[in-house]
Design an enzyme around this catalytic site. Structure first.
Site, PDB file in Angstrom:
ATOM      1  N   CYS A 118       0.817  -1.232   0.000  1.00 27.12           N
ATOM      2  CA  CYS A 118       0.000   0.000   0.000  1.00 27.12           C
ATOM      3  C   CYS A 118       0.836   1.261   0.000  1.00 27.12           C
ATOM      4  O   CYS A 118       0.325   2.340  -0.304  1.00 27.12           O
ATOM      5  CB  CYS A 118      -0.951  -0.013   1.190  1.00 27.12           C
ATOM      6  SG  CYS A 118      -2.074  -1.413   1.125  1.00 27.12           S
ATOM      7  N   HIS A 258      -3.519   7.117   1.941  1.00 30.34           N
ATOM      8  CA  HIS A 258      -3.861   5.774   1.459  1.00 30.34           C
ATOM      9  C   HIS A 258      -5.235   5.415   2.026  1.00 30.34           C
ATOM     10  O   HIS A 258      -5.529   5.688   3.193  1.00 30.34           O
ATOM     11  CB  HIS A 258      -2.804   4.782   1.935  1.00 30.34           C
ATOM     12  CG  HIS A 258      -3.201   3.356   1.720  1.00 30.34           C
ATOM     13  ND1 HIS A 258      -3.600   2.890   0.494  1.00 30.34           N
ATOM     14  CD2 HIS A 258      -3.299   2.306   2.585  1.00 30.34           C
ATOM     15  CE1 HIS A 258      -3.920   1.605   0.604  1.00 30.34           C
ATOM     16  NE2 HIS A 258      -3.743   1.233   1.855  1.00 30.34           N
ATOM     17  N   ASN A 288     -10.004  -0.378  -0.904  1.00 31.05           N
ATOM     18  CA  ASN A 288      -8.545  -0.317  -0.867  1.00 31.05           C
ATOM     19  C   ASN A 288      -7.986  -0.927  -2.153  1.00 31.05           C
ATOM     20  O   ASN A 288      -8.058  -2.139  -2.345  1.00 31.05           O
ATOM     21  CB  ASN A 288      -8.060  -1.076   0.372  1.00 31.05           C
ATOM     22  CG  ASN A 288      -6.560  -1.009   0.554  1.00 31.05           C
ATOM     23  OD1 ASN A 288      -5.832  -0.548  -0.331  1.00 31.05           O
ATOM     24  ND2 ASN A 288      -6.084  -1.472   1.686  1.00 31.05           N
TER      25      ASN A 288
HETATM   26  O1  UT7 Z   1      -3.938  -1.312   3.478  1.00 31.51           O
HETATM   27  C1  UT7 Z   1      -2.875  -1.918   4.069  1.00 31.51           C
HETATM   28  C2  UT7 Z   1      -2.954  -2.146   5.499  1.00 31.51           C
HETATM   29  N1  UT7 Z   1      -4.193  -2.713   5.920  1.00 31.51           N
HETATM   30  C3  UT7 Z   1      -4.958  -2.020   6.728  1.00 31.51           C
HETATM   31  O2  UT7 Z   1      -4.673  -0.887   7.024  1.00 31.51           O
HETATM   32  C4  UT7 Z   1      -6.167  -2.713   7.327  1.00 31.51           C
HETATM   33  C5  UT7 Z   1      -6.101  -2.581   8.812  1.00 31.51           C
HETATM   34  N2  UT7 Z   1      -7.183  -3.241   9.514  1.00 31.51           N
HETATM   35  C6  UT7 Z   1      -8.482  -2.807   9.479  1.00 31.51           C
HETATM   36  O3  UT7 Z   1      -8.802  -1.890   8.759  1.00 31.51           O
HETATM   37  C7  UT7 Z   1      -9.467  -3.451  10.412  1.00 31.51           C
HETATM   38  O4  UT7 Z   1      -8.779  -4.209  11.369  1.00 31.51           O
HETATM   39  C8  UT7 Z   1     -10.513  -4.343   9.687  1.00 31.51           C
HETATM   40  C9  UT7 Z   1     -11.470  -3.487   8.907  1.00 31.51           C
HETATM   41  C10 UT7 Z   1      -9.824  -5.337   8.785  1.00 31.51           C
HETATM   42  C11 UT7 Z   1     -11.341  -5.103  10.730  1.00 31.51           C
HETATM   43  O5  UT7 Z   1     -11.940  -4.184  11.654  1.00 31.51           O
HETATM   44  P1  UT7 Z   1     -11.798  -4.412  13.215  1.00 31.51           P
HETATM   45  O6  UT7 Z   1     -12.583  -3.342  13.855  1.00 31.51           O
HETATM   46  O7  UT7 Z   1     -10.339  -4.479  13.523  1.00 31.51           O
HETATM   47  O8  UT7 Z   1     -12.507  -5.772  13.424  1.00 31.51           O
HETATM   48  P2  UT7 Z   1     -11.913  -7.152  13.994  1.00 31.51           P
HETATM   49  O9  UT7 Z   1     -10.984  -7.768  13.025  1.00 31.51           O
HETATM   50  O10 UT7 Z   1     -11.427  -6.929  15.401  1.00 31.51           O
HETATM   51  O11 UT7 Z   1     -13.228  -8.008  14.056  1.00 31.51           O
HETATM   52  C12 UT7 Z   1     -14.343  -7.632  14.887  1.00 31.51           C
HETATM   53  C13 UT7 Z   1     -15.477  -8.618  14.659  1.00 31.51           C
HETATM   54  C14 UT7 Z   1     -15.046 -10.070  14.739  1.00 31.51           C
HETATM   55  O12 UT7 Z   1     -16.089 -10.811  15.326  1.00 31.51           O
HETATM   56  P3  UT7 Z   1     -16.037 -11.207  16.888  1.00 31.51           P
HETATM   57  O13 UT7 Z   1     -14.788 -12.014  17.041  1.00 31.51           O
HETATM   58  O14 UT7 Z   1     -16.006  -9.912  17.633  1.00 31.51           O
HETATM   59  O15 UT7 Z   1     -17.297 -11.975  17.052  1.00 31.51           O
HETATM   60  C15 UT7 Z   1     -14.926 -10.471  13.289  1.00 31.51           C
HETATM   61  O16 UT7 Z   1     -15.123 -11.857  13.085  1.00 31.51           O
HETATM   62  O17 UT7 Z   1     -16.006  -8.431  13.342  1.00 31.51           O
HETATM   63  C16 UT7 Z   1     -16.038  -9.691  12.657  1.00 31.51           C
HETATM   64  N3  UT7 Z   1     -15.860  -9.449  11.230  1.00 31.51           N
HETATM   65  C17 UT7 Z   1     -16.884  -9.168  10.407  1.00 31.51           C
HETATM   66  N4  UT7 Z   1     -18.197  -9.066  10.619  1.00 31.51           N
HETATM   67  C18 UT7 Z   1     -18.975  -8.760   9.559  1.00 31.51           C
HETATM   68  C19 UT7 Z   1     -14.704  -9.431  10.526  1.00 31.51           C
HETATM   69  N5  UT7 Z   1     -14.958  -9.150   9.221  1.00 31.51           N
HETATM   70  C20 UT7 Z   1     -16.302  -8.993   9.127  1.00 31.51           C
HETATM   71  C21 UT7 Z   1     -17.164  -8.685   8.064  1.00 31.51           C
HETATM   72  N6  UT7 Z   1     -18.480  -8.583   8.335  1.00 31.51           N
HETATM   73  N7  UT7 Z   1     -16.716  -8.479   6.815  1.00 31.51           N
END
Ligand code: UT7
Length: 333
Positions: A118, A258, A288
């Site tokens: 990225c 980004h 992204n």
């Molecule tokens: O571009 C290069 C670098 N990459 C980034 O900058 C991405 C960085 N990371 C992020 O943007 C975020 O971490 C994400 C958007 C990927 C995820 O958001 P989050 O607030 O960190 O969520 P999480 O991974 O902690 O997941 C929270 C919950 C989980 O469920 P439980 O364990 O709380 O029951 C996940 O299983 O959300 C669940 N979850 C979803 N639910 C609905 C994960 N993906 C999804 C989804 N839809 N697509």
């Protein structure tokens, strides 16, 4: 008499996204997700997908470069160098930049790809500017493009909601005034490599039936860990480049971040002390696109920029890599 250092200016920008729109609603039919979750956690509403067989990232790059040459009235034979930032090259080799050069008729150009995920476009822009500043190259094209759909598992909800396909390209030429690329900071930390990567298909784990069964040709990301590194490092590096150049928040016309997650962008803008009116956002339309996000943003908002505007570009991504670049915009539309 002291001679002034030659600067590299962006003298044109053009972007390209494929026609197919993959909405949050359609994703709801593919995986267990909701429009509400995607919008509140990321800010993304839809993304573009390059459909069809035998269509790689070079298609995105060719469209960007053709549009750029046309718009800037540049003969492809005048191009000295094409640098393409991508982590989804058509093939491991030849480089995607070589394929683009051939298809746009840039027969006097050489080229190479840059792999910095990225942060790829900022790395490539900083690299391209060196050739102009050295006085050895007059016209350099920097492309940032990724066909992320080629490495996404659309049966797994974590990543498929985040990424899309698209790209952009800029023309770099020697600046005629004080405008142009002023400064940049590039950083990397390979100890974070395992948190965001493509596990198979390289020399470590060549493609095999086993790697395909294990879905190791799809992007692997430890989302919440990457999120923490991204928030801290993108904010730190944006603040650092402002301090190094004695820029106050009032001096900054726009932040061009980004587009990985709106929450990361908000944290960066807050640290820089700049208001939402100065933060360029198109994540809701494209998601992204990895190396494509920043040039796509420059393209979308080109009409806003005025000659002399101070722009800060900032990114964080796989590697880990991160960077910021400070430029003074070089033209009025
Ligand atoms: O571009 C290069 C670098 N990459 C980034 O900058 C991405 C960085 N990371 C992020 O943007 C975020 O971490 C994400 C958007 C990927 C995820 O958001 P989050 O607030 O960190 O969520 P999480 O991974 O902690 O997941 C929270 C919950 C989980 O469920 P439980 O364990 O709380 O029951 C996940 O299983 O959300 C669940 N979850 C979803 N639910 C609905 C994960 N993906 C999804 C989804 N839809 N697509």
């Amino acid at each position: 008499m002291t001679s002034k250092k030659l600067k590299a200016s962006i003298t044109g920008v053009h972007g390209y996204v494929p026609d197919y729109i993959l909405t949050n609603r359609e994703l709801e039919t593919l995986v267990d997700t909701t429009d509400e979750w995607i919008v509140t956690r990321t800010g993304i509403k839809e993304r573009r997908i390059l459909k069809g067989d035998m269509k790689g990232t070079s298609i995105l790059g060719v469209e960007c470069v053709k549009g750029l040459l046309n718009k800037t009235d540049t003969d492809p034979k005048e191009i000295d160098l094409i640098i393409c930032a991508t982590v989804t090259p058509d093939m491991l080799f030849p480089s995607t930049s070589n394929l683009i050069a051939d298809r746009v008729g840039a027969s006097n150009s050489y080229g190479f790809d840059i792999s910095a995920a990225c942060s790829g476009f900022i790395y490539a822009l900083a690299t391209g500017s060196q050739f102009i500043e050295a006085g050895t190259h007059k016209k350099v094209i920097v492309v940032g493009a990724d066909k992320m759909s080629s490495i996404i598992d659309y049966e797994e909800r974590k990543n498929c909601v985040l990424f899309g396909d698209g790209g952009g390209a800029v023309l770099l030429e020697p600046s005629e005034d004080e405008n142009g690329i002023q400064d940049y900071l590039l950083k990397s930390d390979g100890s974070g490599g395992d948190m965001l990567c493509l596990k198979a298909g390289g020399s470590l784990k060549p493609a095999s039936i086993e790697t395909i069964k294990n879905k190791e040709h799809y992007i692997y990301q430890e989302g919440s860990s990457v999120f923490k590194f991204a928030v801290t490092n993108m904010a730190d590096i944006s603040e650092e480049i402002m301090n190094n150049n004695n820029l106050s928040s009032d001096d900054v016309a726009y932040l061009v971040p980004h587009q990985a997650n709106k929450r990361i962008i908000d944290a960066t803008a807050k640290r820089m002390g700049i208001g939402p009116e100065k933060v360029l956002l198109n994540i809701e339309k494209y998601g992204n696109t990895t190396a494509g996000t920043i040039p796509l943003c420059l393209w979308d908002f080109e009409n806003k920029f005025k000659k002399g505007d101070n722009l800060i570009l900032a990114a964080f991504g796989g590697g880990f890599t991160w960077g910021s670049l400070y430029l003074k915009w070089s033209y009025n539309n």
